[in-house]
Design a protein around this motif. Structure first.
Motif, PDB file in Angstrom:
ATOM      1  N   TYR A 103       0.813  -1.216   0.000  1.00  0.00           N
ATOM      2  CA  TYR A 103       0.000   0.000   0.000  1.00  0.00           C
ATOM      3  C   TYR A 103       0.847   1.267   0.000  1.00  0.00           C
ATOM      4  O   TYR A 103       0.735   2.118   0.909  1.00  0.00           O
ATOM      5  N   PRO A 104       1.707   1.430  -0.986  1.00  0.00           N
ATOM      6  CA  PRO A 104       2.510   2.648  -1.081  1.00  0.00           C
ATOM      7  C   PRO A 104       1.647   3.846  -1.460  1.00  0.00           C
ATOM      8  O   PRO A 104       0.517   3.694  -1.960  1.00  0.00           O
ATOM      9  N   ASN A 105       2.183   5.025  -1.234  1.00  0.00           N
ATOM     10  CA  ASN A 105       1.520   6.255  -1.672  1.00  0.00           C
ATOM     11  C   ASN A 105       1.283   6.174  -3.184  1.00  0.00           C
ATOM     12  O   ASN A 105       2.231   5.991  -3.944  1.00  0.00           O
ATOM     13  N   THR A 135       6.492  -8.112  -3.787  1.00  0.00           N
ATOM     14  CA  THR A 135       5.042  -8.079  -3.589  1.00  0.00           C
ATOM     15  C   THR A 135       4.604  -6.631  -3.479  1.00  0.00           C
ATOM     16  O   THR A 135       5.024  -5.915  -2.559  1.00  0.00           O
ATOM     17  N   LEU A 136       3.769  -6.204  -4.424  1.00  0.00           N
ATOM     18  CA  LEU A 136       3.260  -4.824  -4.471  1.00  0.00           C
ATOM     19  C   LEU A 136       1.751  -4.876  -4.289  1.00  0.00           C
ATOM     20  O   LEU A 136       1.036  -5.455  -5.109  1.00  0.00           O
ATOM     21  N   ALA A 137       1.256  -4.280  -3.203  1.00  0.00           N
ATOM     22  CA  ALA A 137      -0.179  -4.311  -2.910  1.00  0.00           C
ATOM     23  C   ALA A 137      -0.771  -2.907  -2.959  1.00  0.00           C
ATOM     24  O   ALA A 137      -0.112  -1.927  -2.612  1.00  0.00           O
ATOM     25  N   SER A 138      -2.036  -2.829  -3.377  1.00  0.00           N
ATOM     26  CA  SER A 138      -2.734  -1.543  -3.428  1.00  0.00           C
ATOM     27  C   SER A 138      -4.241  -1.772  -3.383  1.00  0.00           C
ATOM     28  O   SER A 138      -4.739  -2.832  -3.789  1.00  0.00           O
ATOM     29  N   ASN A 139      -4.948  -0.759  -2.903  1.00  0.00           N
ATOM     30  CA  ASN A 139      -6.414  -0.775  -2.915  1.00  0.00           C
ATOM     31  C   ASN A 139      -6.966  -0.001  -4.100  1.00  0.00           C
ATOM     32  O   ASN A 139      -8.186   0.186  -4.211  1.00  0.00           O
ATOM     33  N   ILE A 140      -6.089   0.453  -4.997  1.00  0.00           N
ATOM     34  CA  ILE A 140      -6.503   1.288  -6.137  1.00  0.00           C
ATOM     35  C   ILE A 140      -6.353   0.474  -7.421  1.00  0.00           C
ATOM     36  O   ILE A 140      -5.220   0.193  -7.851  1.00  0.00           O
ATOM     37  N   PRO A 141      -7.446   0.066  -8.042  1.00  0.00           N
ATOM     38  CA  PRO A 141      -7.362  -0.770  -9.244  1.00  0.00           C
ATOM     39  C   PRO A 141      -6.515  -0.158 -10.353  1.00  0.00           C
ATOM     40  O   PRO A 141      -5.773  -0.869 -11.042  1.00  0.00           O
ATOM     41  N   GLU A 142      -6.595   1.168 -10.531  1.00  0.00           N
ATOM     42  CA  GLU A 142      -5.830   1.825 -11.588  1.00  0.00           C
ATOM     43  C   GLU A 142      -4.323   1.736 -11.324  1.00  0.00           C
ATOM     44  O   GLU A 142      -3.531   1.635 -12.257  1.00  0.00           O
ATOM     45  N   TYR A 143      -3.946   1.773 -10.068  1.00  0.00           N
ATOM     46  CA  TYR A 143      -2.530   1.667  -9.698  1.00  0.00           C
ATOM     47  C   TYR A 143      -2.004   0.282 -10.073  1.00  0.00           C
ATOM     48  O   TYR A 143      -0.933   0.137 -10.673  1.00  0.00           O
ATOM     49  N   ILE A 144      -2.763  -0.736  -9.722  1.00  0.00           N
ATOM     50  CA  ILE A 144      -2.371  -2.115 -10.039  1.00  0.00           C
ATOM     51  C   ILE A 144      -2.341  -2.326 -11.553  1.00  0.00           C
ATOM     52  O   ILE A 144      -1.405  -2.955 -12.083  1.00  0.00           O
ATOM     53  N   ALA A 145      -3.333  -1.785 -12.258  1.00  0.00           N
ATOM     54  CA  ALA A 145      -3.395  -1.956 -13.716  1.00  0.00           C
ATOM     55  C   ALA A 145      -2.203  -1.291 -14.398  1.00  0.00           C
ATOM     56  O   ALA A 145      -1.602  -1.858 -15.318  1.00  0.00           O
ATOM     57  N   GLU A 146      -1.843  -0.093 -13.941  1.00  0.00           N
ATOM     58  CA  GLU A 146      -0.694   0.597 -14.522  1.00  0.00           C
ATOM     59  C   GLU A 146       0.597  -0.163 -14.229  1.00  0.00           C
ATOM     60  O   GLU A 146       1.456  -0.314 -15.106  1.00  0.00           O
TER      61      GLU A 146
END
Length: 212
Positions: A103-105, A135-146
């Motif tokens: 969950y990075p900025n 392992t890169l985690a995020s709650n933002i779908p656009e962040y993961i897609a990019e």
């Protein structure tokens, strides 16, 4: 392979304050460890693995350090530093078994500062051992897609996209996001044995140019 991205200027990185060198032994590294919830969980479940948990914010680092005192983990080393100079000055080529960036900025106003958009990511890859993972985690779908697009088109790295289970509780952010019903996801990125970077022979600066 030579990446079609400007080269990170590792030699210009100034050492973190109170810099301490480490031995060239296999380790895991968490970047942006916050108050240490995941670090304590991981080090407890994986007692044979050494984890360096790096946190820049003093308040969060002190909270992590306090938890380490209350519930000691001999394989956990909290580090109060900015991750980029700490990695450049500390880590050896192909030393790291796993990196965790949870969950990075998302840098909504500065996309160039997102992890997979930065030239520094190539340096990070040089510190990862063959077959190691990020392992890169995020709650933002656009962040993961990019990030997934960058892995395919720029970094040319294999990865697995995973949906994080609703009961997962690795970090305080993860708990909050899942309670809100937000779509938490992660990319588990692998480094092939034949993968090369422009920093494969770059040794750590070991505290050179330290600012007092």
């Amino acid at each position: 392979m030579i990446m079609p991205i400007r080269q990170f200027q590792a030699h210009r990185m100034q050492a973190p304050r109170h810099f301490k060198a480490i031995e060239n032994t296999p380790i895991c590294v968490e970047i942006g460890a916050g108050k240490g919830k995941h670090a304590l969980l991981f080090s407890g479940l994986q007692p044979a693995q050494t984890l360096y948990a790096v946190e820049r914010t003093k308040e969060k680092f002190l909270a992590m350090q306090k938890q380490q005192v209350l519930d000691p983990r001999p394989n956990l080393y909290p580090v109060h530093a900015d991750a980029l100079p700490w990695i450049v000055h500390t880590l050896y080529p192909v030393q790291v078994e796993q990196f965790f960036i949870l969950y990075p900025n998302p840098e909504p106003h500065n996309p160039a500062q997102r992890w997979l958009n930065m030239p520094f990511f190539e340096f990070l890859l040089s510190r990862l051992k063959p077959e190691g993972t990020i392992t890169l985690a995020s709650n933002i779908p656009e962040y993961i897609a990019e990030a997934a697009q960058q892995l395919e088109q720029l970094w040319q790295l294999p990865f697995e996209k995973q949906v994080i289970a609703s009961g997962s509780a690795r970090t305080h952010f993860e708990i909050k996001y899942l309670e809100r019903g937000e779509p938490c996801q992660q990319l588990v990125i692998s480094k092939p044995a034949t993968y090369q970077t422009r920093f494969d022979n770059f040794m750590p600066l070991l505290g050179q140019n330290h600012a007092e």
